[in-house]
Design an enzyme around this catalytic site. Structure first.
Site, mmCIF file in Angstrom:
data_model
loop_
_atom_site.group_PDB
_atom_site.id
_atom_site.type_symbol
_atom_site.label_atom_id
_atom_site.label_comp_id
_atom_site.label_asym_id
_atom_site.label_seq_id
_atom_site.Cartn_x
_atom_site.Cartn_y
_atom_site.Cartn_z
ATOM 1 C CB VAL A 229 21.262 53.892 -30.091
ATOM 2 C CG1 VAL A 229 20.905 52.961 -28.935
ATOM 3 C CG2 VAL A 229 22.768 53.840 -30.365
ATOM 4 C CG ASP A 248 15.327 62.713 -33.285
ATOM 5 O OD1 ASP A 248 15.599 63.880 -33.635
ATOM 6 O OD2 ASP A 248 16.154 61.784 -33.295
ATOM 7 C CB ALA A 308 21.711 58.745 -24.252
ATOM 8 N NE ARG A 309 28.456 60.302 -23.878
ATOM 9 C CZ ARG A 309 28.605 59.080 -24.403
ATOM 10 N NH1 ARG A 309 27.810 58.096 -24.032
ATOM 11 N NH2 ARG A 309 29.549 58.849 -25.279
ATOM 12 C CG ASP A 333 25.587 51.710 -19.884
ATOM 13 O OD1 ASP A 333 26.227 50.945 -19.121
ATOM 14 O OD2 ASP A 333 25.984 52.009 -21.035
ATOM 15 C CD GLU A 338 29.992 57.609 -17.742
ATOM 16 O OE1 GLU A 338 30.908 57.143 -18.443
ATOM 17 O OE2 GLU A 338 28.805 57.601 -18.092
ATOM 18 C CG HIS A 357 29.743 54.405 -20.551
ATOM 19 N ND1 HIS A 357 30.030 55.747 -20.590
ATOM 20 C CD2 HIS A 357 29.309 54.096 -21.800
ATOM 21 C CE1 HIS A 357 29.793 56.226 -21.796
ATOM 22 N NE2 HIS A 357 29.356 55.224 -22.550
ATOM 23 C CB ALA A 360 30.010 50.754 -26.868
HETATM 24 N N1 LIG Z 1 26.037 53.688 -23.393
HETATM 25 C C1 LIG Z 1 26.816 53.491 -24.410
HETATM 26 O O1 LIG Z 1 27.804 52.802 -24.329
HETATM 27 C C2 LIG Z 1 26.475 54.123 -25.718
HETATM 28 C C3 LIG Z 1 26.738 53.445 -26.915
HETATM 29 C C4 LIG Z 1 26.415 54.072 -28.121
HETATM 30 C C5 LIG Z 1 25.844 55.322 -28.102
HETATM 31 N N2 LIG Z 1 25.652 55.951 -26.924
HETATM 32 C C6 LIG Z 1 25.068 57.279 -26.872
HETATM 33 O O2 LIG Z 1 23.746 57.175 -27.335
HETATM 34 C C7 LIG Z 1 23.354 58.396 -27.933
HETATM 35 C C8 LIG Z 1 22.750 58.104 -29.307
HETATM 36 O O3 LIG Z 1 23.708 57.503 -30.146
HETATM 37 P P1 LIG Z 1 23.353 57.280 -31.677
HETATM 38 O O4 LIG Z 1 24.469 56.509 -32.262
HETATM 39 O O5 LIG Z 1 21.975 56.773 -31.815
HETATM 40 O O6 LIG Z 1 23.424 58.774 -32.192
HETATM 41 P P2 LIG Z 1 22.591 59.393 -33.396
HETATM 42 O O7 LIG Z 1 23.274 60.665 -33.711
HETATM 43 O O8 LIG Z 1 22.427 58.395 -34.470
HETATM 44 O O9 LIG Z 1 21.177 59.682 -32.763
HETATM 45 C C9 LIG Z 1 20.929 60.735 -31.874
HETATM 46 C C10 LIG Z 1 19.554 61.267 -32.196
HETATM 47 O O10 LIG Z 1 19.206 62.192 -31.187
HETATM 48 C C11 LIG Z 1 18.459 63.198 -31.822
HETATM 49 N N3 LIG Z 1 18.383 64.390 -31.011
HETATM 50 C C12 LIG Z 1 19.231 65.449 -30.971
HETATM 51 N N4 LIG Z 1 18.775 66.357 -30.105
HETATM 52 C C13 LIG Z 1 17.609 65.872 -29.601
HETATM 53 C C14 LIG Z 1 16.672 66.356 -28.671
HETATM 54 N N5 LIG Z 1 16.835 67.549 -28.081
HETATM 55 N N6 LIG Z 1 15.598 65.594 -28.388
HETATM 56 C C15 LIG Z 1 15.443 64.396 -28.979
HETATM 57 N N7 LIG Z 1 16.278 63.887 -29.884
HETATM 58 C C16 LIG Z 1 17.372 64.620 -30.178
HETATM 59 C C17 LIG Z 1 19.148 63.405 -33.122
HETATM 60 O O11 LIG Z 1 18.300 64.022 -34.074
HETATM 61 C C18 LIG Z 1 19.478 61.987 -33.517
HETATM 62 O O12 LIG Z 1 18.485 61.432 -34.344
HETATM 63 C C19 LIG Z 1 24.605 59.253 -27.974
HETATM 64 O O13 LIG Z 1 24.598 60.105 -26.852
HETATM 65 C C20 LIG Z 1 25.712 58.256 -27.804
HETATM 66 O O14 LIG Z 1 26.847 58.825 -27.268
HETATM 67 C C21 LIG Z 1 25.942 55.381 -25.734
HETATM 68 O O1 LIG Z 2 29.229 57.058 -27.285
HETATM 69 C C1 LIG Z 2 29.575 55.895 -27.331
HETATM 70 O O2 LIG Z 2 30.019 55.365 -28.368
HETATM 71 C C2 LIG Z 2 29.392 55.051 -26.149
HETATM 72 O O3 LIG Z 2 29.083 55.801 -25.050
HETATM 73 C C3 LIG Z 2 30.499 54.110 -25.914
HETATM 74 O O4 LIG Z 2 31.496 54.662 -25.123
HETATM 75 P P1 LIG Z 2 32.787 53.794 -24.808
HETATM 76 O O5 LIG Z 2 33.552 53.701 -26.071
HETATM 77 O O6 LIG Z 2 33.522 54.547 -23.774
HETATM 78 O O7 LIG Z 2 32.325 52.456 -24.358
#
Ligand SMILES: NC(=O)c1ccc[n+]([C@@H]2O[C@H](COP(=O)([O-])OP(=O)(O)OC[C@H]3O[C@@H](n4cnc5c(N)ncnc54)[C@H](O)[C@@H]3O)[C@@H](O)[C@H]2O)c1
Ligand SMILES: O=C(O)[C@H](O)COP(=O)(O)O
Length: 621
Positions: A229, A248, A308-309, A333, A338, A357, A360
């Site tokens: 992301v 990162d 992210a979270r 988000d 939650e 949230h 996605a």
């Molecule tokens: N809001 C939503 O609906 C939604 C949707 C998709 C993903 N997410 C969240 O977004 C985040 C990223 O998802 P992604 O698919 O890109 O995951 P990903 O695993 O591809 O990327 C996460 C990155 O974070 C890096 N990382 C780990 N520890 C770290 C630190 N201490 N400092 C900086 N970087 C660090 C990792 O090296 C990795 O490159 C996850 O927490 C995921 O759950 C949220």
């Molecule tokens: O980590 C994820 O994939 C996102 O936070 C999406 O979460 P959701 O499936 O509950 O929308």
């Protein structure tokens, strides 16, 4: 150097007693695909999904999965039950319904989930279901796989899943773009006060001067977490004319450079950014990584986006930073809890934009995620390991494919070895020796080790072992499994020449299985694609590992094979293979007899009563 000796004594292979080598009971085939890594070890065996190690070969294309039916789970005896506890795209549900009973039950309480789970083979969740240790306990061993329809697995107790041998898979790619787009949407909405201005205008006001925003072009955006992301956000922000930096610790610098982003330290990122966008996972390290200390280091007036979270931010500290003006605005988000409480100061803060949230939540992402997770879950139910398994070692498909027959061999050697021990549960130390022409770095033995472990533990306990929990269970049982690689002069085309399992510091039911160096020791190799036992203690044998096995030590003399064969024949026990290994002519010999059926006590007593037979043991494969 290897402590094991080569098996050099003569082998008499009795082809007259040999059944066709193709009439074997065990079949192993693998699914080769780019999206799934197949796993052999009857991942789901505890629920009898894969009986007798039978896996079917299918083309795991989307269409085949759609058209697949419960026959692929034939050994389950019935369709698997899949509980979907949060909304999933219809396309994924259809894939699941093609093969299983799918129950969609949303907003279950923890108690309701625990009640339902004991009847389920698989559970599919999003971020809203807490899959806690209690859930795995309540599953009573039936739950084989938890599918997280999305990326973040912080709502699943991975340690508990692993301990219970339950595979956890996620769908890490299908919602990346949706999340990145939402990040950019929040960034722009925040910069231009879209949400606040919308609410104000709908309330009948016309506050043009109140909602003057800030421009994004030329500003520095720090992307924290440059994964899937984060890098898509960075790419889009570049398109908006922003100067993008990223932090990162694990991201390769060349990937960042390729899209014109500099990787910088955490402090450099947060001290220089005008905007900060969070994209790291929630882990013990990132938990509340944005706190009073880190906010204090930020540029006054910084703007923060979090898709992210929630847990990566100390939310109380963020409220303080907003109140003091260090943080001018935030767009969130995700939240620590939650949904957040209705009176949350953070949510209600006038400089905060919130969404529930939704990162996605696009139609496209949800359909994609649903299909991705449905395929992964069905693959796991068939005994494959998805490439997106999060609590099992990743083994490349090509490695799995070539190790397939050795995996069967490894389990059978473990199974045989433990049955040779008097009171098998006292085993503490096992060594697995792999002889191979390949260099030490060119053979991934994790799968083989897991299968030896499975073979060692399952016959003497009610624990089910698979690739997910093998190391954990071994450790829990105080079983130390060491490995040794011996480079031998054989064909490098073959990953393994032979596997030896040694058990030390135990007594054996069959003294001849104890090698000169004092351990129970058996060797096997794959011949014609089938596992064979090739050495027992100091005796060479050659017997296909199928059905069951009788090992006899006798004084080498004519007529022995016929006598034992007759005893078994009288009890209608079919002999599939016989092999005799001896130390020297007319001296001690070991007869290894493969039998299809389990001989009754009378037959075994009669074998024991043959005067030349000094000891014998019946072993179940
Ligand atoms: N809001 C939503 O609906 C939604 C949707 C998709 C993903 N997410 C969240 O977004 C985040 C990223 O998802 P992604 O698919 O890109 O995951 P990903 O695993 O591809 O990327 C996460 C990155 O974070 C890096 N990382 C780990 N520890 C770290 C630190 N201490 N400092 C900086 N970087 C660090 C990792 O090296 C990795 O490159 C996850 O927490 C995921 O759950 C949220
Ligand atoms: O980590 C994820 O994939 C996102 O936070 C999406 O979460 P959701 O499936 O509950 O929308």
């Amino acid at each position: 150097m290897a402590s094991s000796r080569a098996c050099t004594k003569p082998i008499i292979f009795l082809s007259a007693f040999t059944k066709s080598k193709f009439s074997h009971q065990y079949h192993v085939s693998f699914i080769n695909t780019t999206s799934h890594i197949p796993i052999y070890p009857k991942l789901s065996q505890q629920r009898s999904l894969v009986v007798n190690n039978v896996l079917k070969t299918v083309e795991p294309t989307e269409s085949s999965l759609r058209s697949s039916n419960s026959e692929e789970f034939g050994s389950l005896g019935e369709k698997p039950t899949i509980l979907v506890s949060e909304r999933l795209g219809e396309a994924g549900l259809q894939v699941l319904r093609g093969v299983g009973h799918v129950e969609c039950a949303y907003e279950l309480s923890q108690e309701e989930l625990c009640t339902k789970i004991s009847c389920c083979d698989a559970l599919i969740v999003r971020s809203g279901t807490k899959v806690t240790r209690e859930v795995f306990e309540a599953a009573k061993g039936r739950l084989k796989v938890v599918g997280r329809a999305g990326v973040g697995i912080d709502n699943v107790d991975l340690q508990a899943a692993t301990e219970f041998g339950c595979l956890v898979v996620n769908a890490p790619t299908a919602n990346t773009i949706a999340a990145a787009e939402h990040g950019i949407a929040l960034l722009a909405a925040m910069a231009r006060n879209v949400a606040q201005a919308d609410a104000s205008t709908k309330a009948g006001k016309w506050q043009r001067s109140k909602y003057v925003g800030v421009s994004m072009v030329g500003k520095t955006l720090a992307v924290m977490g440059f994964g899937k992301v984060g890098s898509e956000v960075a790419r889009r922000a570049k398109g908006l004319g922003m100067h993008v930096i990223a932090h990162d610790p694990y991201a390769p610098a060349d990937r960042a450079r390729a899209i014109g982003v500099d990787l910088v330290s955490f402090d450099q990122a947060i001290t220089t950014a005008d905007f900060i966008s969070l994209h790291m996972p929630l882990t013990p390290t990132t938990n509340k990584i944005f706190n009073d200390n880190t906010f204090a280091k930020m540029k006054k007036g910084v703007r923060i986006v979090n898709v992210a979270r929630g847990g990566v931010i100390d939310e109380d500290a963020l409220v303080r930073a907003l109140d003091s003006g260090i943080v001018a605005q935030a767009a969130l988000d995700v939240f620590t809890e939650e949904p957040p409480s209705k009176d949350s100061k953070l949510v209600q803060h006038e400089n905060v934009t919130v969404t529930p949230h939704l990162g996605a939540s696009t139609k496209e992402a949800q359909e994609g995620v649903a299909i991705e997770i449905a395929e992964a879950v069905l693959g796991a139910l068939k005994g494959e390991l998805s490439a997106t398994a999060v609590n099992a070692p990743m083994v490349a498909p090509e490695v799995l494919s070539e190790l397939a027959p050795y995996v069967v061999l490894a389990e059978k050697l473990g199974r045989l070895a433990v049955q040779l021990v008097c009171g098998g549960s006292g085993i503490k130390s096992v060594k697995v020796v792999y002889r191979s022409a390949r260099g030490p770095d060119d053979l991934d033995t994790r799968l083989l080790r897991a299968m030896v472990t499975k073979g060692l533990i399952e016959p003497i306990s009610n624990t089910i072992v698979n690739l997910v929990n093998a190391d954990f269970i071994a450790k829990q049982k105080g079983l130390r499994i060491s490995e040794e690689r011996v480079v031998v002069d054989s064909s490098p085309e073959l990953p393994v020449d032979s596997i030896q399992v040694q058990i030390s510091s135990v007594d054996s039911k069959f003294a001849s299985a104890v090698s000169e160096s004092g351990q129970i020791s058996i060797d096997g190799r794959v011949k014609f694609g089938e596992p064979h036992l090739t050495c027992v203690g100091s005796f060479d044998v050659d017997v296909s590992l199928e059905g069951n096995l009788i090992l006899c030590r006798q004084v080498d003399q004519p007529g022995m094979i016929g006598r034992v064969g007759n005893i078994l024949g009288e009890q209608n026990v079919n002999v599939s293979f016989m092999s005799v290994g001896r130390t020297s002519r007319r001296n001690k010999a070991i007869m290894a007899i493969g039998v299809d059926e389990e001989p009754n006590k009378e037959a075994l007593d009669n074998i024991g009563a043959v005067p030349a037979i000094e000891e014998f043991v019946f072993l179940k494969l």
